[in-house]
Design a protein around this motif. Structure first.
Motif, PDB file in Angstrom:
ATOM      1  N   PRO A 205       0.860  -1.208   0.018  1.00  0.00           N
ATOM      2  CA  PRO A 205      -0.054   0.030  -0.093  1.00  0.00           C
ATOM      3  C   PRO A 205       0.851   1.196   0.171  1.00  0.00           C
ATOM      4  O   PRO A 205       1.805   1.422   0.677  1.00  0.00           O
ATOM      5  CB  PRO A 205      -0.730  -0.254   1.358  1.00  0.00           C
ATOM      6  CG  PRO A 205      -0.673  -1.650   1.615  1.00  0.00           C
ATOM      7  CD  PRO A 205       0.494  -2.168   1.202  1.00  0.00           C
TER       8      PRO A 205
ATOM      9  N   LYS B 105      -5.359  -2.989  -6.285  1.00  0.00           N
ATOM     10  CA  LYS B 105      -6.462  -2.707  -5.143  1.00  0.00           C
ATOM     11  C   LYS B 105      -6.192  -1.346  -4.813  1.00  0.00           C
ATOM     12  O   LYS B 105      -4.992  -0.686  -4.759  1.00  0.00           O
ATOM     13  CB  LYS B 105      -6.272  -3.358  -3.953  1.00  0.00           C
ATOM     14  CG  LYS B 105      -6.439  -4.936  -3.830  1.00  0.00           C
ATOM     15  CD  LYS B 105      -6.529  -5.669  -2.401  1.00  0.00           C
ATOM     16  CE  LYS B 105      -6.884  -6.946  -2.703  1.00  0.00           C
ATOM     17  NZ  LYS B 105      -6.813  -7.767  -1.336  1.00  0.00           N
TER      18      LYS B 105
ATOM     19  N   HIS C 116      -7.667   1.894  -2.470  1.00  0.00           N
ATOM     20  CA  HIS C 116      -8.358   2.138  -1.051  1.00  0.00           C
ATOM     21  C   HIS C 116      -9.122   3.294  -1.136  1.00  0.00           C
ATOM     22  O   HIS C 116      -8.587   4.457  -1.136  1.00  0.00           O
ATOM     23  CB  HIS C 116      -7.153   2.545   0.146  1.00  0.00           C
ATOM     24  CG  HIS C 116      -6.308   0.958   0.255  1.00  0.00           C
ATOM     25  ND1 HIS C 116      -6.011   0.522   1.180  1.00  0.00           N
ATOM     26  CD2 HIS C 116      -5.577   0.554  -0.929  1.00  0.00           C
ATOM     27  CE1 HIS C 116      -5.224  -0.287   1.097  1.00  0.00           C
ATOM     28  NE2 HIS C 116      -4.890  -0.451   0.076  1.00  0.00           N
TER      29      HIS C 116
ATOM     30  N   GLU D 199      -9.386   4.275   4.512  1.00  0.00           N
ATOM     31  CA  GLU D 199      -8.150   3.470   4.334  1.00  0.00           C
ATOM     32  C   GLU D 199      -8.410   2.038   4.364  1.00  0.00           C
ATOM     33  O   GLU D 199      -8.124   1.199   3.550  1.00  0.00           O
ATOM     34  CB  GLU D 199      -7.163   3.647   5.401  1.00  0.00           C
ATOM     35  CG  GLU D 199      -6.424   4.847   5.570  1.00  0.00           C
ATOM     36  CD  GLU D 199      -5.762   5.427   4.052  1.00  0.00           C
ATOM     37  OE1 GLU D 199      -5.168   4.548   3.494  1.00  0.00           O
ATOM     38  OE2 GLU D 199      -6.103   6.539   3.681  1.00  0.00           O
ATOM     39  N   GLN D 200      -9.843   1.601   4.947  1.00  0.00           N
ATOM     40  CA  GLN D 200     -10.046   0.159   5.279  1.00  0.00           C
ATOM     41  C   GLN D 200     -10.945  -0.278   3.920  1.00  0.00           C
ATOM     42  O   GLN D 200     -11.126  -1.186   3.958  1.00  0.00           O
ATOM     43  CB  GLN D 200     -10.974   0.102   6.446  1.00  0.00           C
ATOM     44  CG  GLN D 200     -10.103   0.205   7.524  1.00  0.00           C
ATOM     45  CD  GLN D 200      -9.852   1.924   8.267  1.00  0.00           C
ATOM     46  OE1 GLN D 200     -10.570   2.564   7.641  1.00  0.00           O
ATOM     47  NE2 GLN D 200      -9.188   2.159   8.859  1.00  0.00           N
TER      48      GLN D 200
ATOM     49  N   LYS E 253     -11.311  -1.076   0.417  1.00  0.00           N
ATOM     50  CA  LYS E 253     -10.365  -1.527  -0.469  1.00  0.00           C
ATOM     51  C   LYS E 253     -11.489  -2.114  -1.735  1.00  0.00           C
ATOM     52  O   LYS E 253     -12.142  -2.934  -1.276  1.00  0.00           O
ATOM     53  CB  LYS E 253      -9.445  -2.754  -0.117  1.00  0.00           C
ATOM     54  CG  LYS E 253      -8.487  -2.289   0.942  1.00  0.00           C
ATOM     55  CD  LYS E 253      -7.555  -3.548   1.087  1.00  0.00           C
ATOM     56  CE  LYS E 253      -6.599  -3.122   2.314  1.00  0.00           C
ATOM     57  NZ  LYS E 253      -5.756  -4.287   2.773  1.00  0.00           N
TER      58      LYS E 253
ATOM     59  N   HIS F  16      -3.216   2.698  -2.836  1.00  0.00           N
ATOM     60  CA  HIS F  16      -3.416   1.689  -3.783  1.00  0.00           C
ATOM     61  C   HIS F  16      -2.120   0.549  -3.596  1.00  0.00           C
ATOM     62  O   HIS F  16      -1.024   0.914  -2.794  1.00  0.00           O
ATOM     63  CB  HIS F  16      -3.658   2.135  -5.160  1.00  0.00           C
ATOM     64  CG  HIS F  16      -2.390   2.861  -5.784  1.00  0.00           C
ATOM     65  ND1 HIS F  16      -2.279   4.186  -5.377  1.00  0.00           N
ATOM     66  CD2 HIS F  16      -1.174   2.573  -6.371  1.00  0.00           C
ATOM     67  CE1 HIS F  16      -1.058   4.803  -5.971  1.00  0.00           C
ATOM     68  NE2 HIS F  16      -0.560   3.650  -6.424  1.00  0.00           N
TER      69      HIS F  16
END
Length: 183
Positions: free
Chosen positions: A101, A132, A134, A138-139, A141, A160
């Motif tokens: 991330p 992915k 985000h 932040e959580q 995704k 990401h």
């Protein structure tokens, strides 16, 4: 950014398979392999810098397409003559390649990276290496089905990642679009 801007714009089959092969060939033969500069501790992949002349007409078309996407969806103030050198990234399952991330940001009082454009130029199927993003929290995704020939454009400040590659080789071409600092 517009009030209802999407977190990303995905353009399926943005380029032809013959263009994928051409891009990979010219960049792998003539690109400049990156030293470890600017590569974070959570990136396990090979990066090759591809100067725009190597990419020919494809590069100009891509730039125009991303400026169109910006006008339609984001409205960022972008510099039109200061683009980053495209980065060709090779994720190899032999190295369990990944990119943890992160945000595409460089601390500068003169400009901000505003948009990231990535084209998947993989030449073979692979497992893992999922993209992915985000969104907002932040959580939160979202895993994006991002196949060879696809273009994704998103605000560079979104967190990401690329998940670890399990089998095969995943290749991508990334260009960052800068503009005056955000206010």
């Amino acid at each position: 950014m517009y009030a209802c801007s999407p977190p990303f714009v995905l353009n399926k089959r943005h380029i032809k398979s013959c263009q994928v092969d051409e891009i990979c060939k010219v960049v792998e033969e003539k690109g400049e392999v990156a030293k470890e500069r600017g590569v974070g501790p959570d990136k396990k992949a090979k990066t090759i810098f591809a100067e725009p002349p190597l990419l020919g007409d494809f590069y100009s078309r891509l730039i125009n397409d991303v400026f169109f996407i910006n006008r339609e969806y984001y409205g960022f103030d972008l510099y039109d003559n200061q683009l980053s050198t495209p980065q060709f990234t090779i994720y190899d399952s032999d190295q369990f390649a990944r990119y943890g991330p992160h945000r595409d940001m460089i601390p500068s009082p003169f400009y901000d990276i505003k948009l990231t454009a990535i084209i998947n130029v993989s030449q073979e199927p692979y497992v893992g290496g999922n993209f992915k993003i985000h969104e907002r929290l932040e959580q939160q995704k979202e895993e994006i089905k991002f196949d060879s020939q696809d273009l994704i454009v998103f605000p560079s400040f979104y967190m990401h990642e690329v998940t670890p590659l399990v089998t095969g080789v995943r290749k991508s071409l990334t260009i960052f679009f800068d503009g005056p600092p955000f206010r």
